[in-house]
Design a protein around this motif. Structure first.
Motif, mmCIF file in Angstrom:
data_model
loop_
_atom_site.group_PDB
_atom_site.id
_atom_site.type_symbol
_atom_site.label_atom_id
_atom_site.label_comp_id
_atom_site.label_asym_id
_atom_site.label_seq_id
_atom_site.Cartn_x
_atom_site.Cartn_y
_atom_site.Cartn_z
ATOM 1 N N ILE A 9 -18.776 -22.504 7.787
ATOM 2 C CA ILE A 9 -20.161 -22.658 8.242
ATOM 3 C C ILE A 9 -21.104 -22.710 7.046
ATOM 4 C CG2 ILE A 9 -22.032 -21.577 9.559
ATOM 5 C CD1 ILE A 9 -19.942 -20.408 11.416
ATOM 6 N N LEU A 10 -20.822 -21.896 6.034
ATOM 7 C CA LEU A 10 -21.652 -21.925 4.822
ATOM 8 C C LEU A 10 -21.594 -23.279 4.138
ATOM 9 C CD1 LEU A 10 -20.894 -18.368 3.415
ATOM 10 C CD2 LEU A 10 -23.176 -19.253 3.972
ATOM 11 N N ASN A 11 -20.437 -23.932 4.183
ATOM 12 C CA ASN A 11 -20.341 -25.289 3.631
ATOM 13 C C ASN A 11 -21.357 -26.215 4.286
ATOM 14 O OD1 ASN A 11 -18.397 -25.157 1.625
ATOM 15 N ND2 ASN A 11 -16.698 -25.554 3.002
ATOM 16 N N GLU A 12 -21.473 -26.114 5.614
ATOM 17 C CA GLU A 12 -22.417 -26.957 6.341
ATOM 18 C C GLU A 12 -23.860 -26.584 6.010
ATOM 19 O OE1 GLU A 12 -21.688 -29.596 8.251
ATOM 20 O OE2 GLU A 12 -19.615 -29.279 7.589
ATOM 21 N N ILE A 13 -24.088 -25.285 5.844
ATOM 22 C CA ILE A 13 -25.449 -24.827 5.496
ATOM 23 C C ILE A 13 -25.848 -25.362 4.125
ATOM 24 C CG2 ILE A 13 -26.814 -22.786 4.876
ATOM 25 C CD1 ILE A 13 -25.249 -21.266 7.060
ATOM 26 N N LEU A 59 -13.881 -20.672 -2.334
ATOM 27 C CA LEU A 59 -13.467 -19.634 -1.398
ATOM 28 C C LEU A 59 -12.927 -20.247 -0.107
ATOM 29 C CD1 LEU A 59 -16.461 -17.152 -1.842
ATOM 30 C CD2 LEU A 59 -14.146 -16.921 -2.778
ATOM 31 N N PHE A 60 -13.585 -21.299 0.341
ATOM 32 C CA PHE A 60 -13.130 -22.000 1.549
ATOM 33 C C PHE A 60 -11.746 -22.607 1.329
ATOM 34 C CE2 PHE A 60 -12.734 -26.086 3.806
ATOM 35 C CZ PHE A 60 -12.773 -25.623 5.115
ATOM 36 N N LEU A 65 -4.393 -20.464 1.997
ATOM 37 C CA LEU A 65 -3.680 -19.308 2.511
ATOM 38 C C LEU A 65 -3.159 -19.575 3.920
ATOM 39 C CD1 LEU A 65 -2.756 -16.405 2.202
ATOM 40 C CD2 LEU A 65 -4.966 -15.666 3.052
ATOM 41 N N ASN A 66 -3.968 -20.235 4.711
ATOM 42 C CA ASN A 66 -3.541 -20.564 6.071
ATOM 43 C C ASN A 66 -2.324 -21.492 6.051
ATOM 44 O OD1 ASN A 66 -4.045 -20.151 8.867
ATOM 45 N ND2 ASN A 66 -4.802 -22.246 9.003
ATOM 46 N N ARG A 67 -2.329 -22.462 5.131
ATOM 47 C CA ARG A 67 -1.181 -23.358 4.986
ATOM 48 C C ARG A 67 0.036 -22.595 4.477
ATOM 49 N NH1 ARG A 67 -3.141 -27.812 1.033
ATOM 50 N NH2 ARG A 67 -1.013 -28.578 1.308
ATOM 51 N N LEU A 101 -11.068 -12.747 0.077
ATOM 52 C CA LEU A 101 -10.262 -13.078 1.251
ATOM 53 C C LEU A 101 -10.962 -12.622 2.523
ATOM 54 C CD1 LEU A 101 -6.735 -12.012 -0.053
ATOM 55 C CD2 LEU A 101 -7.523 -14.344 0.341
ATOM 56 N N THR A 102 -10.905 -13.450 3.549
ATOM 57 C CA THR A 102 -11.522 -13.094 4.822
ATOM 58 C C THR A 102 -10.666 -12.063 5.547
ATOM 59 O OG1 THR A 102 -10.362 -14.816 6.060
ATOM 60 C CG2 THR A 102 -12.455 -15.426 5.030
ATOM 61 N N TYR A 103 -11.245 -11.468 6.581
ATOM 62 C CA TYR A 103 -10.517 -10.476 7.370
ATOM 63 C C TYR A 103 -9.258 -11.090 7.967
ATOM 64 C CZ TYR A 103 -11.214 -5.687 8.955
ATOM 65 O OH TYR A 103 -11.142 -4.324 9.095
ATOM 66 N N LYS A 104 -9.395 -12.306 8.504
ATOM 67 C CA LYS A 104 -8.238 -12.984 9.095
ATOM 68 C C LYS A 104 -7.175 -13.250 8.039
ATOM 69 C CE LYS A 104 -6.775 -17.248 11.379
ATOM 70 N NZ LYS A 104 -7.181 -18.572 11.882
ATOM 71 N N SER A 105 -7.589 -13.690 6.856
ATOM 72 C CA SER A 105 -6.650 -13.977 5.779
ATOM 73 C C SER A 105 -5.913 -12.712 5.336
ATOM 74 C CB SER A 105 -7.383 -14.587 4.582
ATOM 75 O OG SER A 105 -7.955 -15.824 4.941
ATOM 76 N N LEU A 106 -6.635 -11.609 5.270
ATOM 77 C CA LEU A 106 -6.003 -10.339 4.897
ATOM 78 C C LEU A 106 -4.962 -9.928 5.936
ATOM 79 C CD1 LEU A 106 -9.189 -8.493 3.642
ATOM 80 C CD2 LEU A 106 -7.168 -8.996 2.246
#
Length: 489
Positions: A130-134, A163-164, A170-172, A208-213
């Motif tokens: 979302i920050l990328n879009e902002i 960071l994005f 990490l998801n990959r 790292l985001t909460y989900k990534s952690l």
């Protein structure tokens, strides 16, 4: 209909009542059958539903009704999610959209303020996409605001993009490691993780985001489970949790991930025989489960019961452990196997064997549902029970079947110790008297390559405890507690 049953199992009593009210508001006629179908399934009725609803067999109409009800349930779950856990993300997205509309309508001053509010809200939540879009929007309209420095916005945008991308990599990597862990070609789990992290340029840090952690912790725990080595990953798990702890202000927005992290940490500490630490995470997990009107309680209830029972059982309070397990009404195969293990340690061989005996599906079926490690444990417990119950013919058959089914798999997984253990069971059954001789004890000592008391996995110790109890002619549970006892933290 299976989908409906699965969704219903995740809903609380209040949520079910709310869904029924939603159905009534949507129904245009008073004779619609979706509410009746919902109540029948929720009550546990699953046979001849078409006859109960239509008064006669009506398979096509029934399937169409099930499809509409499932769609309504999915919409209900999604709507509640948007209204609850992700409300701040939606609010930020609304601000971003409003800001763009204000720019189009030449309301620049209002657009600047709206966009800055969106950015301020998104930063602490690690909402990099979302920050990328902002930032993209701020760059596009920077020429209209003398207070915005284009170079600074671009630089901030670049940092956020890194960071994005890290989150994306990490998801990959998470998906790749999950896939590679299933492939027996890869023998070293630690190598898989390290190589994949290097491949995707992943760095473990506060960004790292909460989900990534959560994904990292889950991956690490999965790897440890695959090789029965929770000791090696313990420092990394602590490092990851330290980062999670720094983001404590966000745990209310990510309660599901937070609960999952606490569960995995409690399991890791237990497998390393650090029972006090395990119970500390377990207690914290229970407190978190009670929040938001017990929103996540049902989903984590079995995990909570399992953790409490395991910690009680291995700290000498086996009666509490069995009370928890038997009091938890569930068809969970994990819980059934755990009950069988606890009963076995208390020399209640008949009741334990009855549980194993009632697991009537094939090993192939159980492996698809529970994984090969679970199937190996089930077979080992069954062999030991048959040995204790002196069922000669069945013991020999099960030993032969075990070697035929699992020898190659265990060798590929580097678990030759299991095959050695099975060989020693055979030796014991052929001649129980030899087990107390010094020659047999020496053979046992030379047969296993132990990692050391602190490093050895608790379940590996539990199986060895049976052999040790035979060699020393002492009580199995007493030997088990002595083997796993150590200063806990």
């Amino acid at each position: 209909m299976n989908g409906i049953i699965a969704i219903l199992s995740t809903l609380t009593k209040d949520e079910k009542q709310e869904f029924v009210l939603q159905l009534r508001r949507r129904n245009r006629r008073t004779d619609t059958k979706n509410e009746k179908l919902f109540k029948l399934i929720d009550a546990g009725t699953t046979k001849d539903l078409d006859i109960q609803l239509y008064g006669k067999p009506a398979r096509n109409s029934f399937h169409a009704l099930c499809k509409r009800l499932q769609d309504n349930l999915i919409d209900f779950v999604a709507s509640r999610s948007f209204a609850g856990e992700t409300s701040e993300e939606l609010e930020i997205l609304k601000l971003l959209l409003a800001g763009r509309i204000f720019f189009e309508k030449k309301l620049n001053k209002l657009a600047f303020k709206t966009l800055e509010n969106a950015e301020r809200m998104a930063i602490p939540l690690d909402l990099y996409s979302i920050l990328n879009e902002i930032y993209h929007t701020k760059i596009q309209y920077a020429h209209l605001n003398s207070n915005w420095v284009l170079e600074e916005i671009i630089e901030t945008s670049k940092k956020n993009m890194k960071l994005f991308q890290q989150d994306f990599h990490l998801n990959r990597a998470y998906a790749v490691i999950k896939s590679r862990l299933k492939n027996t070609e890869y023998s070293s789990v630690s190598d898989i993780i390290q190589n994949t992290f290097s491949e995707f340029l992943i760095e473990v840090n506060d960004a790292l985001t909460y989900k990534s952690l959560f994904q990292l912790i889950e991956l690490t725990a999965t790897a440890a489970k695959a090789q029965n080595d929770f000791y090696a990953i313990s420092p990394f798990m602590v490092e990851l949790y330290d980062i999670v702890d720094k983001k404590s202000s966000l745990k209310n927005k990510h309660r599901f991930y937070h609960l999952s992290i606490l569960n995995l940490l409690a399991i890791t500490q237990f497998r390393n025989k650090k029972f006090t630490a395990s119970m500390r995470f377990t207690n914290e997990m229970e407190l978190e489960m009670q929040k938001e009107n017990n929103l996540h309680y049902k989903r984590f209830a079995e995990k909570l019961a399992t953790l409490r029972a395991l910690n009680y059982n291995y700290t000498g309070e086996h009666e509490k452990a069995l009370a928890i397990l038997k009091g938890f009404k569930s068809d969970s195969l994990d819980l059934k196997l755990l009950i069988a293990m606890c009963l076995f340690q208390q020399d209640d061989f008949s009741e334990s064997y009855q549980i194993i005996k009632n697991m009537s599906h094939t090993d192939t079926w159980y492996e698809k549902k529970m994984g090969w490690v679970w199937v190996v444990k089930k077979n080992l417990i069954e062999i030991l029970l048959l040995t204790e119950l002196d069922k000669l013919d069945l013991v020999l058959v099960r030993l032969q079947q075990f070697k035929r089914k699992f020898s190659k798999l265990l060798q590929n997984k580097g678990e030759e110790r299991v095959l050695t253990f099975v060989k020693l069971i055979s030796r014991y059954y052929e001649n129980p008297k030899q087990v107390v001789t010094q020659k047999f004890k020496n053979e046992v000592e030379n047969s296993f390559e132990w990692l050391g008391k602190e490093q050895e996995d608790i379940f590996v110790m539990s199986f060895y405890a049976w052999l040790k109890s035979k060699m020393e002619r002492t009580n199995l549970y007493k030997v088990t507690l002595e083997l796993v006892a150590q200063k806990s933290i």
